[in-house]
Scaffold this active site. Structure first.
Site, PDB file in Angstrom:
ATOM      1  N   GLY A 221    -113.482  20.584-100.169  1.00  0.00           N
ATOM      2  CA  GLY A 221    -113.217  22.000-100.387  1.00  0.00           C
ATOM      3  C   GLY A 221    -112.850  22.692 -99.086  1.00  0.00           C
ATOM      4  O   GLY A 221    -113.641  22.711 -98.141  1.00  0.00           O
TER       5      GLY A 221
ATOM      6  N   GLY B 178    -112.133  25.926 -98.877  1.00  0.00           N
ATOM      7  CA  GLY B 178    -112.264  27.367 -99.092  1.00  0.00           C
ATOM      8  C   GLY B 178    -112.966  27.970 -97.883  1.00  0.00           C
ATOM      9  O   GLY B 178    -112.953  27.401 -96.785  1.00  0.00           O
ATOM     10  N   PHE B 179    -113.614  29.110 -98.100  1.00  0.00           N
ATOM     11  CA  PHE B 179    -114.237  29.801 -96.969  1.00  0.00           C
ATOM     12  C   PHE B 179    -115.322  28.951 -96.305  1.00  0.00           C
ATOM     13  O   PHE B 179    -115.412  28.882 -95.079  1.00  0.00           O
ATOM     14  CB  PHE B 179    -114.832  31.134 -97.429  1.00  0.00           C
ATOM     15  CG  PHE B 179    -113.796  32.176 -97.659  1.00  0.00           C
ATOM     16  CD1 PHE B 179    -113.240  32.869 -96.595  1.00  0.00           C
ATOM     17  CD2 PHE B 179    -113.335  32.473 -98.935  1.00  0.00           C
ATOM     18  CE1 PHE B 179    -112.265  33.821 -96.792  1.00  0.00           C
ATOM     19  CE2 PHE B 179    -112.369  33.426 -99.147  1.00  0.00           C
ATOM     20  CZ  PHE B 179    -111.826  34.110 -98.072  1.00  0.00           C
ATOM     21  N   GLY B 180    -116.157  28.281 -97.115  1.00  0.00           N
ATOM     22  CA  GLY B 180    -117.254  27.499 -96.549  1.00  0.00           C
ATOM     23  C   GLY B 180    -116.775  26.239 -95.853  1.00  0.00           C
ATOM     24  O   GLY B 180    -117.126  25.970 -94.691  1.00  0.00           O
TER      25      GLY B 180
ATOM     26  N   VAL C 173    -111.604  15.486-106.014  1.00  0.00           N
ATOM     27  CA  VAL C 173    -112.830  14.684-106.034  1.00  0.00           C
ATOM     28  C   VAL C 173    -113.393  14.701-107.452  1.00  0.00           C
ATOM     29  O   VAL C 173    -113.456  15.754-108.096  1.00  0.00           O
ATOM     30  CB  VAL C 173    -113.851  15.248-105.021  1.00  0.00           C
ATOM     31  CG1 VAL C 173    -115.226  14.626-105.213  1.00  0.00           C
ATOM     32  CG2 VAL C 173    -113.346  15.007-103.601  1.00  0.00           C
TER      33      VAL C 173
ATOM     34  N   GLU D   6    -111.198  46.570-109.160  1.00  0.00           N
ATOM     35  CA  GLU D   6    -109.980  46.570-108.345  1.00  0.00           C
ATOM     36  C   GLU D   6    -108.745  46.365-109.219  1.00  0.00           C
ATOM     37  O   GLU D   6    -107.723  47.045-109.043  1.00  0.00           O
ATOM     38  CB  GLU D   6    -110.089  45.475-107.271  1.00  0.00           C
ATOM     39  CG  GLU D   6    -111.108  45.879-106.212  1.00  0.00           C
ATOM     40  CD  GLU D   6    -111.464  44.792-105.197  1.00  0.00           C
ATOM     41  OE1 GLU D   6    -111.943  45.141-104.117  1.00  0.00           O
ATOM     42  OE2 GLU D   6    -111.293  43.600-105.484  1.00  0.00           O
TER      43      GLU D   6
ATOM     44  N   ASP E 159    -120.181  29.107-102.974  1.00  0.00           N
ATOM     45  CA  ASP E 159    -120.357  29.533-104.364  1.00  0.00           C
ATOM     46  C   ASP E 159    -120.926  28.458-105.274  1.00  0.00           C
ATOM     47  O   ASP E 159    -121.370  28.758-106.373  1.00  0.00           O
ATOM     48  CB  ASP E 159    -118.995  29.954-104.948  1.00  0.00           C
ATOM     49  CG  ASP E 159    -118.603  31.355-104.530  1.00  0.00           C
ATOM     50  OD1 ASP E 159    -119.314  31.946-103.691  1.00  0.00           O
ATOM     51  OD2 ASP E 159    -117.582  31.860-105.037  1.00  0.00           O
TER      52      ASP E 159
ATOM     53  N   ALA F  33    -117.523  35.729 -99.714  1.00  0.00           N
ATOM     54  CA  ALA F  33    -116.905  34.952 -98.641  1.00  0.00           C
ATOM     55  C   ALA F  33    -117.768  34.897 -97.365  1.00  0.00           C
ATOM     56  O   ALA F  33    -117.941  33.805 -96.791  1.00  0.00           O
ATOM     57  CB  ALA F  33    -115.516  35.518 -98.344  1.00  0.00           C
TER      58      ALA F  33
HETATM   59  C1  LIG Z   1    -110.730  37.307-107.603  1.00  0.00           C
HETATM   60  C2  LIG Z   1    -111.819  37.168-106.576  1.00  0.00           C
HETATM   61  C3  LIG Z   1    -112.109  38.223-105.722  1.00  0.00           C
HETATM   62  C4  LIG Z   1    -113.087  38.097-104.748  1.00  0.00           C
HETATM   63  N1  LIG Z   1    -113.332  39.159-103.919  1.00  0.00           N
HETATM   64  C5  LIG Z   1    -114.216  39.013-102.915  1.00  0.00           C
HETATM   65  C6  LIG Z   1    -114.403  40.058-101.958  1.00  0.00           C
HETATM   66  O1  LIG Z   1    -113.779  41.124-102.056  1.00  0.00           O
HETATM   67  N2  LIG Z   1    -115.273  39.860-100.933  1.00  0.00           N
HETATM   68  C7  LIG Z   1    -115.966  38.684-100.813  1.00  0.00           C
HETATM   69  O2  LIG Z   1    -116.705  38.516 -99.843  1.00  0.00           O
HETATM   70  N3  LIG Z   1    -115.834  37.687-101.713  1.00  0.00           N
HETATM   71  C8  LIG Z   1    -114.968  37.824-102.751  1.00  0.00           C
HETATM   72  N4  LIG Z   1    -114.812  36.811-103.656  1.00  0.00           N
HETATM   73  C9  LIG Z   1    -115.702  35.643-103.582  1.00  0.00           C
HETATM   74  C10 LIG Z   1    -115.269  34.673-102.508  1.00  0.00           C
HETATM   75  O3  LIG Z   1    -113.894  34.397-102.624  1.00  0.00           O
HETATM   76  C11 LIG Z   1    -116.093  33.412-102.678  1.00  0.00           C
HETATM   77  O4  LIG Z   1    -117.446  33.743-102.519  1.00  0.00           O
HETATM   78  C12 LIG Z   1    -115.715  32.373-101.649  1.00  0.00           C
HETATM   79  O5  LIG Z   1    -114.377  31.965-101.849  1.00  0.00           O
HETATM   80  C13 LIG Z   1    -116.643  31.170-101.764  1.00  0.00           C
HETATM   81  O6  LIG Z   1    -116.252  30.220-100.808  1.00  0.00           O
HETATM   82  P1  LIG Z   1    -116.451  28.666-101.123  1.00  0.00           P
HETATM   83  O7  LIG Z   1    -116.021  27.950 -99.896  1.00  0.00           O
HETATM   84  O8  LIG Z   1    -117.785  28.427-101.685  1.00  0.00           O
HETATM   85  O9  LIG Z   1    -115.437  28.357-102.326  1.00  0.00           O
HETATM   86  P2  LIG Z   1    -113.878  28.586-102.424  1.00  0.00           P
HETATM   87  O10 LIG Z   1    -113.386  29.520-101.398  1.00  0.00           O
HETATM   88  O11 LIG Z   1    -113.621  28.891-103.863  1.00  0.00           O
HETATM   89  O12 LIG Z   1    -113.284  27.148-102.077  1.00  0.00           O
HETATM   90  C14 LIG Z   1    -113.526  26.021-102.872  1.00  0.00           C
HETATM   91  C15 LIG Z   1    -112.450  25.005-102.557  1.00  0.00           C
HETATM   92  O13 LIG Z   1    -112.809  23.768-103.147  1.00  0.00           O
HETATM   93  C16 LIG Z   1    -111.685  23.179-103.736  1.00  0.00           C
HETATM   94  N5  LIG Z   1    -112.157  22.296-104.794  1.00  0.00           N
HETATM   95  C17 LIG Z   1    -112.892  22.624-105.869  1.00  0.00           C
HETATM   96  N6  LIG Z   1    -113.170  21.551-106.602  1.00  0.00           N
HETATM   97  C18 LIG Z   1    -112.589  20.500-105.988  1.00  0.00           C
HETATM   98  C19 LIG Z   1    -112.520  19.106-106.283  1.00  0.00           C
HETATM   99  N7  LIG Z   1    -113.109  18.589-107.357  1.00  0.00           N
HETATM  100  N8  LIG Z   1    -111.825  18.319-105.443  1.00  0.00           N
HETATM  101  C20 LIG Z   1    -111.219  18.820-104.341  1.00  0.00           C
HETATM  102  N9  LIG Z   1    -111.258  20.139-104.020  1.00  0.00           N
HETATM  103  C21 LIG Z   1    -111.947  20.954-104.834  1.00  0.00           C
HETATM  104  C22 LIG Z   1    -110.876  24.357-104.237  1.00  0.00           C
HETATM  105  O14 LIG Z   1    -109.502  24.014-104.415  1.00  0.00           O
HETATM  106  C23 LIG Z   1    -111.090  25.378-103.128  1.00  0.00           C
HETATM  107  O15 LIG Z   1    -110.100  25.309-102.121  1.00  0.00           O
HETATM  108  C24 LIG Z   1    -113.826  36.902-104.648  1.00  0.00           C
HETATM  109  C25 LIG Z   1    -113.553  35.831-105.507  1.00  0.00           C
HETATM  110  C26 LIG Z   1    -112.550  35.960-106.452  1.00  0.00           C
HETATM  111  C27 LIG Z   1    -112.252  34.806-107.372  1.00  0.00           C
END
Ligand SMILES: Cc1cc2nc3c(=O)[nH]c(=O)nc-3n(C[C@H](O)[C@H](O)[C@H](O)COP(=O)(O)OP(=O)(O)OC[C@H]3O[C@@H](n4cnc5c(N)ncnc54)[C@H](O)[C@@H]3O)c2cc1C
Length: 427
Positions: free
Chosen positions: A18, A20-22, A86, A178, A307, A323
């Site tokens: 992943g 994403g942010f984390g 994965v 929003e 998340d 995030a």
């Molecule tokens: C529409 C929306 C608006 C938001 N607005 C805000 C905001 O204003 N402020 C704020 O702080 N937060 C906001 N959030 C929440 C924030 O985006 C999440 O808390 C944050 O992205 C979590 O980070 P993460 O790294 O856990 O997951 P994510 O950023 O979701 O990253 C997960 C990653 O894992 C990858 N992945 C998943 N499953 C698999 C797999 N099986 N194999 C390979 N890769 C995989 C995905 O493709 C993705 O790139 C919002 C979320 C959404 C959906």
């Protein structure tokens, strides 16, 4: 005979699932550590989800809020980026399984796979009320919203035209609020001069929330301000009523049937399958219950963050799925891995909440910094500056700032492109 020089020790293999942010933050913070990193994501881009709704409502283009992961890490020779999905983890052999049959070995694994939509047991609603999580979701919603106006322009039956001009958003958290505010502004400020047969001011934007107030995570006075601001924009706010049906015709909520051709789901999330992969304990939303050091119970070499997990914050409440929380966890895990490699035992993760922000419309936002609470135009400017600051790269910052200034000054949303099909294609 020449003396053989000893082989350098194999670096510790960290696999991060992943970007994403984390996951991306963990990768950044491991720079300089004696590790090799494999970063796996099923998408080729890192996505700034907080601004997805701006793509869905034609304010920003997709490339303004997403970056190729490979490009972001081009300067890090110890990081290998894999574009793959994965499908599981074999904790015994310490391997990550890929959907295409491949496997990747790890010494330390970091699961940062985020969350997806949840329809509370009604997955059959998804085709009618899509959610917003990926770039594809955003462009699909943009298409539906813009196509609805296009069809209304050609529709002569008043009832069908009204259904086309009714936009229902289910769930009044930050994303729902929003979206509702921005669609109302689109109909009220941006689109009117472009249409000849319809008055886009007639569009109805209905925000339905099962709970008693909008923005339930904010203090009550800010919720009340957000609701008033939405109503000033013409949004109809329905509180305390759960949606019981979504279909091609519209929604049913609290026994009322509303005909609407565009439904948007912003009501619930479900964690990725990380807990299932490991048979680990999870809560009702499927979030893996990690230990205070963010490792998976029984697997000290597997961290899970963001998340996809649930962990208590300093107030005993779960750390929110936002995030900054995912980034703090990514940073903590990177520091923990470095500490362990030095033979140290890291302390527990401590979450620090820096505040909550939500935009309602142009010049209207709410901010809760704890002791300081802001609303209105000042909050909107701070919201905008904070989001621009957190975007990656100067080019995107300038581009987003210019797009927003354009909307601010001229009400023009320039990304009003209907893609993924011709005028013949339906929903
Ligand atoms: C529409 C929306 C608006 C938001 N607005 C805000 C905001 O204003 N402020 C704020 O702080 N937060 C906001 N959030 C929440 C924030 O985006 C999440 O808390 C944050 O992205 C979590 O980070 P993460 O790294 O856990 O997951 P994510 O950023 O979701 O990253 C997960 C990653 O894992 C990858 N992945 C998943 N499953 C698999 C797999 N099986 N194999 C390979 N890769 C995989 C995905 O493709 C993705 O790139 C919002 C979320 C959404 C959906």
């Amino acid at each position: 005979m020449t003396a053989q020089s000893p082989r350098p020790p194999e670096p510790h293999r960290v696999v991060i699932v992943g970007a994403g942010f984390g996951g991306l933050e963990a990768t950044y913070r491991l720079a300089g550590a004696p590790v090799s990193i494999t970063l796996i994501d099923r998408r080729n881009h890192h996505l700034f989800q907080p601004l997805l709704y701006q793509v869905a409502t034609a304010a920003l283009a997709t490339s303004e809020i997403a970056w190729p992961i490979r490009y972001l890490l081009r300067g890090r020779s110890e990081v290998t980026t894999l574009f793959a999905t994965v499908s599981g983890v074999d904790a015994q052999t310490k391997r990550v399984m890929l959907e295409d049959g491949g496997t990747i070995a790890y010494d330390t694994l970091v699961l940062a796979t985020g969350a997806r939509h949840a329809y509370f047991g009604h997955d059959e609603w998804e085709p009618f009320a899509p959610g917003l999580k990926t770039l594809e979701d955003a462009t699909t919603l943009r298409r539906r919203i813009l196509v609805a106006f296009e069809r209304a322009e050609r529709e002569t039956d008043p009832q069908r035209r009204a259904a086309l001009l009714t936009f229902v958003i289910i769930g009044a958290g930050p994303t729902g609020v929003e979206l509702a505010g921005t669609i109302a502004e689109l109909a009220r400020d941006t689109l009117p001069p472009d249409f000849r047969n319809i008055d886009t001011h007639d569009a109805r934007v209905v925000l339905i929330e099962a709970g008693p107030r909008v923005l339930a995570g904010f203090p009550e006075d800010l919720s009340a301000y957000a609701q008033r601001s939405l109503e000033d924009l013409g949004v109809e706010v329905v509180l305390g009523m759960a949606v019981t049906e979504c279909s091609a015709e519209g929604v049913v909520y609290g026994g009322n049937r509303l005909e609407a051709k565009t439904l948007i789901w912003a009501a619930g999330v479900r964690a990725s399958r990380a807990a299932e992969w490991l048979g680990a304990p999870s809560d009702r939303a499927g979030r893996l219950e990690v230990l205070p050091d963010l490792t998976v119970p029984g697997h000290p070499d597997i961290f899970a963050i963001g998340d996809t997990v649930v962990v208590a914050g300093p107030d005993g409440k779960p750390v929110p799925g936002i995030a900054p929380a995912a980034k703090q966890q990514g940073r903590y895990v990177a520091e923990s891995i470095k500490a362990r490699l030095r033979g140290e035992v890291p302390g527990p993760f401590r979450y620090k909440h820096s505040g909550s922000l939500a935009q309602i419309g142009k010049r209207k936002a709410v901010i809760d910094f704890g002791r300081i609470k802001l609303r209105g135009a000042l909050a909107w400017w701070i919201w905008g500056i904070a989001h621009i600051y957190f975007l990656i790269g100067l080019r995107n910052r300038l581009s987003v700032a210019l797009s927003w200034l354009w909307i601010y000054a001229r009400d023009q949303r320039v990304a009003r492109l209907i893609t993924q099909g011709s005028s013949k294609v339906g929903r």
